[in-house]
Design a protein around this motif. Structure first.
Motif, PDB file in Angstrom:
ATOM      1  N   LEU A 146      10.212  20.354   4.574  1.00  0.00           N
ATOM      2  CA  LEU A 146       9.145  20.236   5.491  1.00  0.00           C
ATOM      3  C   LEU A 146       9.401  20.378   6.911  1.00  0.00           C
ATOM      4  N   ILE A 147      10.251  19.479   7.534  1.00  0.00           N
ATOM      5  CA  ILE A 147      10.443  19.432   8.917  1.00  0.00           C
ATOM      6  C   ILE A 147      11.363  20.603   9.228  1.00  0.00           C
ATOM      7  N   GLY A 148      12.455  20.959   8.477  1.00  0.00           N
ATOM      8  CA  GLY A 148      13.549  21.852   8.452  1.00  0.00           C
ATOM      9  C   GLY A 148      12.947  23.308   8.478  1.00  0.00           C
ATOM     10  N   GLY A 149      11.865  23.335   7.333  1.00  0.00           N
ATOM     11  CA  GLY A 149      11.166  24.596   7.302  1.00  0.00           C
ATOM     12  C   GLY A 149      10.115  25.093   8.361  1.00  0.00           C
ATOM     13  N   ILE A 150       9.324  23.935   9.298  1.00  0.00           N
ATOM     14  CA  ILE A 150       8.748  24.286  10.363  1.00  0.00           C
ATOM     15  C   ILE A 150       9.587  24.585  11.556  1.00  0.00           C
ATOM     16  N   ALA A 151      10.598  23.788  11.509  1.00  0.00           N
ATOM     17  CA  ALA A 151      11.630  24.101  12.698  1.00  0.00           C
ATOM     18  C   ALA A 151      11.968  25.678  12.635  1.00  0.00           C
ATOM     19  N   GLY A 152      12.824  25.895  11.753  1.00  0.00           N
ATOM     20  CA  GLY A 152      13.011  27.159  11.352  1.00  0.00           C
ATOM     21  C   GLY A 152      12.385  28.345  11.374  1.00  0.00           C
ATOM     22  N   PHE A 153      11.255  28.243  11.047  1.00  0.00           N
ATOM     23  CA  PHE A 153      10.185  29.383  10.911  1.00  0.00           C
ATOM     24  C   PHE A 153       9.564  29.577  12.305  1.00  0.00           C
ATOM     25  N   TYR A 154       9.086  28.532  12.902  1.00  0.00           N
ATOM     26  CA  TYR A 154       8.307  28.749  14.020  1.00  0.00           C
ATOM     27  C   TYR A 154       9.290  29.192  15.233  1.00  0.00           C
ATOM     28  N   GLY A 155      10.354  28.526  15.358  1.00  0.00           N
ATOM     29  CA  GLY A 155      11.336  28.654  16.531  1.00  0.00           C
ATOM     30  C   GLY A 155      10.614  27.924  17.823  1.00  0.00           C
ATOM     31  N   GLY A 156      11.132  28.447  18.880  1.00  0.00           N
ATOM     32  CA  GLY A 156      10.646  28.029  20.260  1.00  0.00           C
ATOM     33  C   GLY A 156      10.648  26.456  20.477  1.00  0.00           C
ATOM     34  N   ARG A 157       9.716  26.042  21.290  1.00  0.00           N
ATOM     35  CA  ARG A 157       9.378  24.756  21.442  1.00  0.00           C
ATOM     36  C   ARG A 157       9.487  23.753  20.399  1.00  0.00           C
ATOM     37  N   THR A 158       8.778  24.227  19.388  1.00  0.00           N
ATOM     38  CA  THR A 158       8.630  23.429  17.947  1.00  0.00           C
ATOM     39  C   THR A 158      10.064  23.277  17.402  1.00  0.00           C
ATOM     40  N   ASP A 159      10.828  24.266  17.283  1.00  0.00           N
ATOM     41  CA  ASP A 159      12.197  24.188  16.874  1.00  0.00           C
ATOM     42  C   ASP A 159      13.164  23.009  17.704  1.00  0.00           C
ATOM     43  N   ASP A 160      12.862  23.283  18.886  1.00  0.00           N
ATOM     44  CA  ASP A 160      13.591  22.534  20.014  1.00  0.00           C
ATOM     45  C   ASP A 160      13.373  20.877  19.822  1.00  0.00           C
ATOM     46  N   THR A 161      11.980  20.872  19.516  1.00  0.00           N
ATOM     47  CA  THR A 161      11.646  19.281  19.251  1.00  0.00           C
ATOM     48  C   THR A 161      11.796  18.680  18.189  1.00  0.00           C
ATOM     49  N   LEU A 162      11.807  19.599  17.051  1.00  0.00           N
ATOM     50  CA  LEU A 162      12.461  18.927  15.718  1.00  0.00           C
ATOM     51  C   LEU A 162      13.809  18.889  15.527  1.00  0.00           C
ATOM     52  N   SER A 163      14.413  19.863  16.094  1.00  0.00           N
ATOM     53  CA  SER A 163      15.861  19.710  16.202  1.00  0.00           C
ATOM     54  C   SER A 163      16.439  18.692  16.848  1.00  0.00           C
ATOM     55  N   LEU A 164      15.743  18.225  18.033  1.00  0.00           N
ATOM     56  CA  LEU A 164      16.320  17.000  18.808  1.00  0.00           C
ATOM     57  C   LEU A 164      15.890  15.851  17.774  1.00  0.00           C
ATOM     58  N   LEU A 165      14.747  15.536  17.076  1.00  0.00           N
ATOM     59  CA  LEU A 165      14.809  14.637  16.204  1.00  0.00           C
ATOM     60  C   LEU A 165      15.766  14.576  14.977  1.00  0.00           C
ATOM     61  N   ILE A 166      15.962  15.765  14.555  1.00  0.00           N
ATOM     62  CA  ILE A 166      17.054  15.863  13.424  1.00  0.00           C
ATOM     63  C   ILE A 166      18.279  15.354  14.009  1.00  0.00           C
ATOM     64  N   ASN A 167      18.637  15.951  15.179  1.00  0.00           N
ATOM     65  CA  ASN A 167      19.994  15.312  15.744  1.00  0.00           C
ATOM     66  C   ASN A 167      20.217  13.901  16.040  1.00  0.00           C
ATOM     67  N   ILE A 168      18.954  13.447  16.423  1.00  0.00           N
ATOM     68  CA  ILE A 168      19.159  11.837  16.715  1.00  0.00           C
ATOM     69  C   ILE A 168      19.323  11.149  15.512  1.00  0.00           C
ATOM     70  N   PHE A 169      18.714  11.486  14.360  1.00  0.00           N
ATOM     71  CA  PHE A 169      18.776  10.980  13.147  1.00  0.00           C
ATOM     72  C   PHE A 169      20.457  11.231  12.470  1.00  0.00           C
ATOM     73  N   LEU A 170      20.926  12.382  13.029  1.00  0.00           N
ATOM     74  CA  LEU A 170      22.211  12.806  12.383  1.00  0.00           C
ATOM     75  C   LEU A 170      23.346  11.942  12.985  1.00  0.00           C
ATOM     76  N   VAL A 171      23.137  11.706  14.452  1.00  0.00           N
ATOM     77  CA  VAL A 171      24.185  10.924  15.031  1.00  0.00           C
ATOM     78  C   VAL A 171      24.142   9.480  14.793  1.00  0.00           C
ATOM     79  N   MET A 172      23.085   9.009  14.041  1.00  0.00           N
ATOM     80  CA  MET A 172      23.133   7.624  13.556  1.00  0.00           C
ATOM     81  C   MET A 172      23.916   7.228  12.542  1.00  0.00           C
ATOM     82  N   PRO A 173      24.746   6.256  12.583  1.00  0.00           N
ATOM     83  CA  PRO A 173      25.588   5.924  11.557  1.00  0.00           C
ATOM     84  C   PRO A 173      24.875   5.631  10.132  1.00  0.00           C
TER      85      PRO A 173
END
Length: 207
Positions: free
Chosen positions: A78-105
């Motif tokens: 759901l989150i990755g699909g919305i980010a990849g399809f819409y792009g723009g600020r939506t992608d930037d915001t959701l990608s930031l959220l994804i990266n925050i969770f990815l860098v957490m151990p």
């Protein structure tokens, strides 16, 4: 004077013991028997079926593991699909959220969350989903970015289909193999087994 209850004879007692033993053997096999057609994993020292005990003991682990895997795939898609399809600020915001969770151990974060929450299966399920969706979302996002420029997506947009319909009906069915691989690669059952030992001290705490 009160009449005493007559004691059963030794012969009757032997018959009773023999019948009880036969009845017990219906439900229990021969102790320490090897694997056979009747007992796939053999029996333990008490004649109990080891395979039945394995299935019974693993039911909660499999339920939580498969449930968490399904939820992780759904949230990530759901989150990755919305980010990849819409792009723009939506992608930037959701990608930031994804990266925050990815860098957490992952595992230390699971242990910290599980330590401060009540030791229940629901807590374990929530912790696994909360810490496991980001990688799937990242993979789905990258794949969605390649699909949104395909001709069939452009044709669906021209025909007037909504964006949600395009994502769910047109694109997601073409990503089923990726979603299935994400589910089986989530490795949540192993994390689930680590958490009771690291956070609760014993897996019995979750039973």
């Amino acid at each position: 004077p009160p009449r005493s209850t007559p004691k059963p004879s030794s012969a009757a007692s032997d018959v009773y013991k023999r019948q009880s033993l036969n009845l017990l053997l219906i439900f229990l096999g021969t102790p320490l028997s090897p694997p056979s057609s009747g007992y796939i994993f053999g029996t333990n020292g008490q004649g109990q079926d080891v395979f039945a005990q394995t299935v019974w003991g693993a039911r909660q682990t499999l339920l939580i593991g498969f449930g968490a895997g399904i939820l992780v795939v759904i949230i990530g898609a759901l989150i990755g699909g919305i980010a990849g399809f819409y792009g723009g600020r939506t992608d930037d915001t959701l990608s930031l959220l994804i990266n925050i969770f990815l860098v957490m151990p992952g595992l230390p974060l699971m242990v910290i969350l599980a330590s401060y929450l009540p030791p229940t299966p629901g807590t374990l399920l929530g912790v696994l989903v909360f810490t496991g969706w980001a990688w799937n979302a990242r993979v789905i996002r990258s794949q969605m970015m390649t699909f949104r420029n395909r001709d069939f997506v452009s044709a669906a947009i021209i025909s007037g289909e909504s964006n949600i319909r395009i994502i769910i009906v047109e694109i997601m069915p073409r990503m089923l193999s990726l979603l299935a691989s994400s589910f089986f690669d989530s490795n949540l059952c192993n994390f689930q087994w680590c958490l009771p030992h690291d956070a609760y001290g014993s897996p019995v705490a979750l039973l």
